[in-house]
Motif scaffolding. Structure first.
Motif, PDB file in Angstrom:
ATOM      1  N   PHE A 161     -20.715  14.506 102.338  1.00 48.81           N
ATOM      2  CA  PHE A 161     -21.099  13.388 101.887  1.00 48.81           C
ATOM      3  C   PHE A 161     -20.269  12.041 101.986  1.00 48.81           C
ATOM      4  N   GLY A 162     -21.122  11.142 101.142  1.00 54.48           N
ATOM      5  CA  GLY A 162     -20.516  10.130 100.988  1.00 54.48           C
ATOM      6  C   GLY A 162     -20.648   9.266 101.833  1.00 54.48           C
ATOM      7  N   GLY A 163     -19.907   7.735 101.613  1.00 55.39           N
ATOM      8  CA  GLY A 163     -20.114   6.848 102.588  1.00 55.39           C
ATOM      9  C   GLY A 163     -21.001   5.606 101.708  1.00 55.39           C
ATOM     10  N   GLN A 164     -20.179   4.209 102.372  1.00 55.29           N
ATOM     11  CA  GLN A 164     -20.563   2.777 101.804  1.00 55.29           C
ATOM     12  C   GLN A 164     -21.616   2.159 102.057  1.00 55.29           C
ATOM     13  N   ARG A 165     -21.541   1.886 103.619  1.00 52.43           N
ATOM     14  CA  ARG A 165     -22.082   1.953 104.254  1.00 52.43           C
ATOM     15  C   ARG A 165     -22.963   2.711 104.672  1.00 52.43           C
ATOM     16  N   TYR A 166     -24.497   1.943 105.444  1.00 52.59           N
ATOM     17  CA  TYR A 166     -25.939   2.709 105.534  1.00 52.59           C
ATOM     18  C   TYR A 166     -25.531   3.393 106.860  1.00 52.59           C
ATOM     19  N   GLU A 167     -24.148   2.778 107.906  1.00 57.56           N
ATOM     20  CA  GLU A 167     -23.925   3.990 108.997  1.00 57.56           C
ATOM     21  C   GLU A 167     -23.387   5.053 108.622  1.00 57.56           C
ATOM     22  N   ASP A 168     -22.106   5.301 107.905  1.00 59.95           N
ATOM     23  CA  ASP A 168     -21.450   5.882 107.911  1.00 59.95           C
ATOM     24  C   ASP A 168     -22.554   7.356 106.656  1.00 59.95           C
ATOM     25  N   VAL A 169     -23.222   7.035 106.047  1.00 60.70           N
ATOM     26  CA  VAL A 169     -24.283   7.637 105.269  1.00 60.70           C
ATOM     27  C   VAL A 169     -24.317   8.526 106.475  1.00 60.70           C
ATOM     28  N   LYS A 170     -24.035   9.846 106.349  1.00 59.53           N
ATOM     29  CA  LYS A 170     -25.254  11.171 106.552  1.00 59.53           C
ATOM     30  C   LYS A 170     -26.849  10.545 106.182  1.00 59.53           C
ATOM     31  N   HIS A 171     -27.426  12.144 107.262  1.00 59.95           N
ATOM     32  CA  HIS A 171     -29.132  12.290 106.281  1.00 59.95           C
ATOM     33  C   HIS A 171     -29.161  13.368 107.071  1.00 59.95           C
ATOM     34  N   ALA A 172     -30.007  14.428 105.960  1.00 59.02           N
ATOM     35  CA  ALA A 172     -30.173  15.460 106.055  1.00 59.02           C
ATOM     36  C   ALA A 172     -31.226  15.884 106.052  1.00 59.02           C
ATOM     37  N   LYS A 173     -32.096  17.599 106.190  1.00 56.47           N
ATOM     38  CA  LYS A 173     -33.394  17.934 106.093  1.00 56.47           C
ATOM     39  C   LYS A 173     -33.455  18.503 103.930  1.00 56.47           C
ATOM     40  N   VAL A 174     -34.878  18.969 104.044  1.00 55.74           N
ATOM     41  CA  VAL A 174     -34.206  19.460 102.470  1.00 55.74           C
ATOM     42  C   VAL A 174     -35.613  20.216 102.844  1.00 55.74           C
ATOM     43  N   ASN A 175     -35.454  21.412 101.649  1.00 54.70           N
ATOM     44  CA  ASN A 175     -36.924  21.479 101.853  1.00 54.70           C
ATOM     45  C   ASN A 175     -37.475  21.526 100.745  1.00 54.70           C
ATOM     46  N   CYS A 176     -38.896  20.853 100.843  1.00 61.70           N
ATOM     47  CA  CYS A 176     -39.706  20.300  99.825  1.00 61.70           C
ATOM     48  C   CYS A 176     -40.834  21.176  99.362  1.00 61.70           C
ATOM     49  N   THR A 177     -41.770  21.050  98.445  1.00 56.42           N
ATOM     50  CA  THR A 177     -42.761  22.165  98.103  1.00 56.42           C
ATOM     51  C   THR A 177     -43.788  20.384  97.395  1.00 56.42           C
ATOM     52  N   VAL A 178     -45.251  20.886  97.733  1.00 55.16           N
ATOM     53  CA  VAL A 178     -46.320  20.420  97.271  1.00 55.16           C
ATOM     54  C   VAL A 178     -46.767  20.587  95.484  1.00 55.16           C
ATOM     55  N   LEU A 179     -46.573  19.952  95.103  1.00 59.17           N
ATOM     56  CA  LEU A 179     -46.819  19.638  93.318  1.00 59.17           C
ATOM     57  C   LEU A 179     -48.087  20.121  93.247  1.00 59.17           C
TER      58      LEU A 179
END
Length: 213
Positions: free
Chosen positions: A105-123
């Motif tokens: 986790f972490g990162g100050q600049r956009y290119e330093d921030v990693k992105h990931a998949k998460v579980n989502c459920t419809v309301l």
């Protein structure tokens, strides 16, 4: 001798009692039949409702072209409830096994921030087709733990020679050294202010600055 009229009255009374008993028996039989019919109807209706619900659920899993229902995975975040990114703590094997989460986790600049998949459920109450629980990509691996940049900067400027800024960030070891040397005779004090402003001095737990003041 008995009075004939009395015998007639008694006979009529016996006949009336017999008719009453017969009517009661017939009423009981009717009630039993009605109760059985109701039970059968209720059972049939319950099975029919379950079958209909199952058919509707099966149809909701299929996205028909040109259907008014949109695919659940295309819904905006306002209609979804998504979990926080899972922290795998640098374990690449668990990340590859589960297929979602963050290595760090972490990162100050956009290119330093990693992105990931998460579980989502419809309301509940939102109609759509396809699976109502799915993985969605694009969530930043960022977390907040109550560290504020402005507060830490004020500590660094006013009480940096006592190591209060590093105590605030959870860096206890270096904070004690800074306290014992009185901010490195002022040099360490000034250096930490510069490091804070440039984003090189961050919380020890790897979290980002809280965006709320």
């Amino acid at each position: 001798m008995e009075d004939p009229s009395l015998a007639v009255v008694m006979l009529e009374a016996m006949e009336a009692r017999a008719r009453s008993s017969q009517e009661i028996s017939e009423s009981k039989i009717s009630l039993l039949l009605s109760s059985s019919i109701i039970d059968v109807l209720c059972c049939w209706y319950g099975e029919a409702s379950s079958t209909q619900q199952g058919q509707e659920d099966a149809l909701n899993q299929i996205c028909v072209p040109h259907s008014p229902k949109v695919n659940c995975s295309y819904l905006p975040l306002e209609f979804l409830e998504c979990n926080d990114p899972k922290d795998h703590e640098g374990n690449v094997t668990t990340l590859e096994t589960e297929g979602h989460g963050c290595l760090k986790f972490g990162g100050q600049r956009y290119e330093d921030v990693k992105h990931a998949k998460v579980n989502c459920t419809v309301l509940p109450g939102i109609e759509c087709c396809g699976n109502r629980t799915f993985l969605r990509d694009g969530f930043p691996c960022i977390r907040y733990s109550g560290h504020y940049f402005c507060t830490t900067l004020i500590y660094s400027v006013l009480l940096g020679f006592l190591g209060m800024d590093r105590f605030c960030l959870g860096q206890t070891g270096t904070a004690v050294g800074k306290l014992l040397t009185m901010g490195g005779v002022g040099i360490w004090w000034i250096v930490d202010i510069v490091l804070l402003i440039t984003g090189s001095l961050m919380p020890e737990d790897g979290s980002n600055w809280n965006p709320n003041i």
